[in-house]
Structures are given as C-alpha cells and as structure tokens.
Design a protein around this motif. Structure first.
Motif, PDB file in Angstrom:
ATOM      1  N   UNK A 236       0.787  -1.615   0.047  1.00  0.00           N
ATOM      2  CA  UNK A 236      -0.272   0.175  -0.233  1.00  0.00           C
ATOM      3  C   UNK A 236       0.955   1.522  -0.215  1.00  0.00           C
ATOM      4  N   UNK A 237       0.274   2.000  -0.482  1.00  0.00           N
ATOM      5  CA  UNK A 237       0.789   3.466  -0.304  1.00  0.00           C
ATOM      6  C   UNK A 237       1.268   3.915  -1.488  1.00  0.00           C
ATOM      7  N   UNK A 238       2.080   4.818  -1.160  1.00  0.00           N
ATOM      8  CA  UNK A 238       3.982   5.745  -2.475  1.00  0.00           C
ATOM      9  C   UNK A 238       4.062   4.357  -3.092  1.00  0.00           C
ATOM     10  N   UNK A 239       4.319   3.208  -3.656  1.00  0.00           N
ATOM     11  CA  UNK A 239       5.123   2.879  -4.586  1.00  0.00           C
ATOM     12  C   UNK A 239       4.607   1.472  -4.571  1.00  0.00           C
ATOM     13  N   UNK A 240       3.764   1.444  -3.355  1.00  0.00           N
ATOM     14  CA  UNK A 240       3.071  -0.216  -3.125  1.00  0.00           C
ATOM     15  C   UNK A 240       3.017  -0.865  -4.658  1.00  0.00           C
ATOM     16  N   UNK A 241       2.962  -2.397  -3.876  1.00  0.00           N
ATOM     17  CA  UNK A 241       2.607  -3.217  -5.265  1.00  0.00           C
ATOM     18  C   UNK A 241       2.101  -4.328  -4.798  1.00  0.00           C
ATOM     19  N   UNK A 242       1.158  -5.599  -5.060  1.00  0.00           N
ATOM     20  CA  UNK A 242       0.181  -6.368  -4.677  1.00  0.00           C
ATOM     21  C   UNK A 242       1.216  -7.267  -5.234  1.00  0.00           C
ATOM     22  N   UNK A 243       2.528  -7.265  -5.321  1.00  0.00           N
ATOM     23  CA  UNK A 243       3.738  -8.463  -5.681  1.00  0.00           C
ATOM     24  C   UNK A 243       4.543  -7.448  -5.182  1.00  0.00           C
ATOM     25  N   UNK A 244       5.321  -8.875  -4.932  1.00  0.00           N
ATOM     26  CA  UNK A 244       6.488  -8.580  -4.272  1.00  0.00           C
ATOM     27  C   UNK A 244       7.730  -8.639  -5.048  1.00  0.00           C
ATOM     28  N   UNK A 245       8.725  -7.536  -5.210  1.00  0.00           N
ATOM     29  CA  UNK A 245       9.830  -7.859  -5.951  1.00  0.00           C
ATOM     30  C   UNK A 245       9.953  -8.752  -6.790  1.00  0.00           C
ATOM     31  N   UNK A 246      10.251  -9.793  -5.783  1.00  0.00           N
ATOM     32  CA  UNK A 246      10.918 -11.025  -6.311  1.00  0.00           C
ATOM     33  C   UNK A 246       9.270 -11.459  -7.479  1.00  0.00           C
ATOM     34  N   UNK A 247       8.109 -11.374  -7.019  1.00  0.00           N
ATOM     35  CA  UNK A 247       7.196 -12.080  -8.258  1.00  0.00           C
ATOM     36  C   UNK A 247       7.088 -10.870  -9.586  1.00  0.00           C
TER      37      UNK A 247
END
Ligand SMILES: [Zn+2]
Length: 55
Positions: A37-48
């Motif tokens: 969540x928030x700025x720069x957030x993503x439902x996927x982790x960097x690895x995925x």
C-alpha cells in the motif's frame, strides 16, 4: 541468504522494506510480506514482479 519470510513479522517486514507497517501486506503470489500500500506499493513483491516468485 536466509530470509525465512514465514516467521517474519509485519514490523520486521516494515523495517526491511523501509515503509510503515500500515503499508505492509502479503504478496498476491507468494504470500510473503511486501509493500502493498501507499506510494510505490504493489500487490506483488519485487521477486514476483520480476517473474521469479517465492523461493
Ligand atoms: Zn511474491
């Protein structure tokens, strides 16, 4: 590199990710903690996101 994400707490994840605990969530794919969540957030982790899910 030993990162047992299963035992990582949201607080530890927030420290690791450099964001607040309110921004920490589970990756949609591998269920490890990531900044969801928030700025720069993503439902996927960097690895995925990079196409290398989980372990
Ligand atoms: Zn993931």
């Amino acid at each position: 590199m030993t990162t047992p994400t299963a035992t990582e707490t949201p607080q530890q994840a927030a420290l690791r990710l450099g964001c607040g605990t309110s921004q920490v969530g589970r990756c949609a794919t591998c269920q490890s903690f990531c900044q969801r969540y928030g700025p720069g957030g993503s439902p996927l982790c960097p690895a995925c996101k990079s196409g290398r899910p989980g372990v």
